[in-house]
Motif scaffolding. Structure first.
Motif, short mmCIF file in Angstrom:
data_model
loop_
_atom_site.label_atom_id
_atom_site.label_comp_id
_atom_site.label_asym_id
_atom_site.label_seq_id
_atom_site.Cartn_x
_atom_site.Cartn_y
_atom_site.Cartn_z
N GLU B 3 0.82 -1.21 0.00
CA GLU B 3 0.00 0.00 0.00
C GLU B 3 0.85 1.25 0.00
OE1 GLU B 3 -3.10 -1.90 3.06
OE2 GLU B 3 -3.63 0.10 2.41
N VAL B 4 1.97 1.23 0.72
CA VAL B 4 2.89 2.36 0.77
C VAL B 4 4.29 1.81 0.55
CG1 VAL B 4 3.79 4.25 2.16
CG2 VAL B 4 1.38 3.58 2.37
N GLU B 5 4.95 2.31 -0.47
CA GLU B 5 6.29 1.84 -0.80
C GLU B 5 7.29 2.97 -0.73
OE1 GLU B 5 5.06 -1.34 -4.22
OE2 GLU B 5 7.09 -1.35 -3.45
N GLN B 6 8.45 2.67 -0.18
CA GLN B 6 9.53 3.63 -0.08
C GLN B 6 10.79 3.06 -0.69
OE1 GLN B 6 8.50 4.57 4.49
NE2 GLN B 6 10.05 5.93 3.63
N THR B 100 -1.15 3.98 7.40
CA THR B 100 -0.41 2.88 6.78
C THR B 100 1.00 3.39 6.53
OG1 THR B 100 -2.41 2.03 5.73
CG2 THR B 100 -0.30 1.28 4.86
N PHE B 101 1.97 2.68 7.08
CA PHE B 101 3.35 3.11 6.99
C PHE B 101 4.09 2.34 5.91
CE2 PHE B 101 4.32 5.87 10.58
CZ PHE B 101 3.18 5.73 11.37
N GLY B 102 5.05 3.02 5.29
CA GLY B 102 6.02 2.33 4.46
C GLY B 102 7.04 1.65 5.37
N SER B 103 7.91 0.89 4.73
CA SER B 103 8.90 0.14 5.50
C SER B 103 10.07 1.02 5.96
CB SER B 103 9.43 -1.04 4.69
OG SER B 103 9.94 -0.59 3.46
N GLY B 104 10.12 2.25 5.45
CA GLY B 104 11.15 3.18 5.89
C GLY B 104 12.39 3.16 5.01
N THR B 105 13.04 4.31 4.97
CA THR B 105 14.32 4.43 4.27
C THR B 105 15.35 4.88 5.29
OG1 THR B 105 13.29 5.05 2.17
CG2 THR B 105 15.62 5.62 2.47
N GLN B 106 16.42 4.09 5.39
CA GLN B 106 17.49 4.46 6.33
C GLN B 106 18.43 5.43 5.66
OE1 GLN B 106 19.48 1.07 8.07
NE2 GLN B 106 21.06 2.31 9.00
N LEU B 107 18.58 6.58 6.25
CA LEU B 107 19.45 7.64 5.72
C LEU B 107 20.68 7.78 6.61
CD1 LEU B 107 20.04 10.14 3.91
CD2 LEU B 107 18.73 11.50 5.58
N THR B 108 21.84 7.81 5.98
CA THR B 108 23.08 8.09 6.68
C THR B 108 23.71 9.32 6.05
OG1 THR B 108 23.45 5.76 7.19
CG2 THR B 108 25.35 7.23 7.34
N VAL B 109 24.00 10.32 6.87
CA VAL B 109 24.68 11.52 6.40
C VAL B 109 26.13 11.44 6.87
CG1 VAL B 109 24.75 14.03 6.43
CG2 VAL B 109 22.54 12.83 6.56
N LEU B 110 27.03 11.40 5.90
CA LEU B 110 28.45 11.20 6.20
C LEU B 110 29.14 12.52 6.44
CD1 LEU B 110 29.01 8.61 3.32
CD2 LEU B 110 28.67 8.13 5.76
N PRO B 111 29.89 12.62 7.58
CA PRO B 111 30.58 13.89 7.88
C PRO B 111 31.68 14.18 6.85
CG PRO B 111 30.50 12.44 9.80
CD PRO B 111 30.03 11.64 8.63
#
Lengths: 113, 111
Positions: B3-6, B100-111
């Motif tokens: 239903e919700v895709e990320q 209804t939630f998507g499965s999430g996107t993991q974000l990493t911000v690199l210094p």
């Protein structure tokens, strides 16, 4: 303004037992929803209460139940616990307006052994 | 079809860059769209809500909604290491509090 408060933060139970989780919404919020979060299934809707009435229910077995009190505080109960019930249980409250966003509490981490 | 895709992620961007997170939904009756940020071991925190087509800006965050394409996105400008988290897209049918939630996107911000 205080946020959504959930107690307890952590619980360890044995299969077959039952558990009750508690939630106090943000002051003035009358809608309280419960969600289950697991690594495999993500965040899933359990049920929503408004003015002591359950308005919506997700696709969970009848072992999962809840209620809401006149002060908008809510409890959810899980009976006959199974290993698969191990999860983070999140309570969220919202204002009365239909599309108001949910504000989540810190959750209760339930481990079933 | 979910239903919700990320974006499955993980997504890595350098500090100061723009992070773009995307979400599609299947139910054309959906009326409310939300982005939540979840740090590891913490609960979801509301970042943005959007209800009508177009862009909505709040500080470094911009949410974009296109109901015809059933698409909602979140842009994070000048990304900071503190933005490293899982971003959850959530969709709500009109007058229902059932997100209804998507499965999430993991974000990493690199210094």
């Amino acid at each position: 303004k205080a946020g959504v408060t959930q107690t307890p933060r952590y619980l360890i139970k044995t299969r077959g037992q039952q558990v009750t989780l508690s939630c106090s919404p943000i002051s003035g919020h009358r809608s309280v929803s419960w969600y289950q979060q697991t690594p495999g299934q993500g965040l899933q809707f359990l049920f929503e209460y408004f003015s002591e009435t359950q308005r919506n229910k997700g696709n969970f077995p009848g072992r999962f139940s809840g209620r809401q009190f006149s002060n908008s505080r809510s409890e959810m109960n899980v009976s006959t616990l199974e290993l698969g019930d191990s999860a983070l249980y999140l309570c969220a409250s919202a204002m009365t307006e239909p599309n108001s966003p949910l504000h989540f509490g810190n959750g209760t981490r339930l481990t079933v052994t | 079809q979910k239903e919700v895709e990320q974006n499955s992620g993980p997504l890595s961007v350098p500090e100061g860059a723009i992070a773009s997170l995307n979400c599609t939904y299947s139910d054309r009756g959906s009326q409310s769209f939300f982005w939540y940020r979840q740090y590891s071991g913490k609960s979801p925190e509301l970042i943005m809500s959007i209800y009508s087509n177009g862009d909505k800006e709040d500080g470094r965050f911009t949410a974009q909604l296109n109901k015809a394409s059933q698409y909602v996105s979140l842009l994070i400008r000048d990304s900071q290491p503190s933005d490293s988290a899982t971003y959850l897209c959530a969709v709500n049918k009109y007058s229902a509090r059932q997100l209804t939630f998507g499965s999430g996107t993991q974000l990493t911000v690199l210094p």
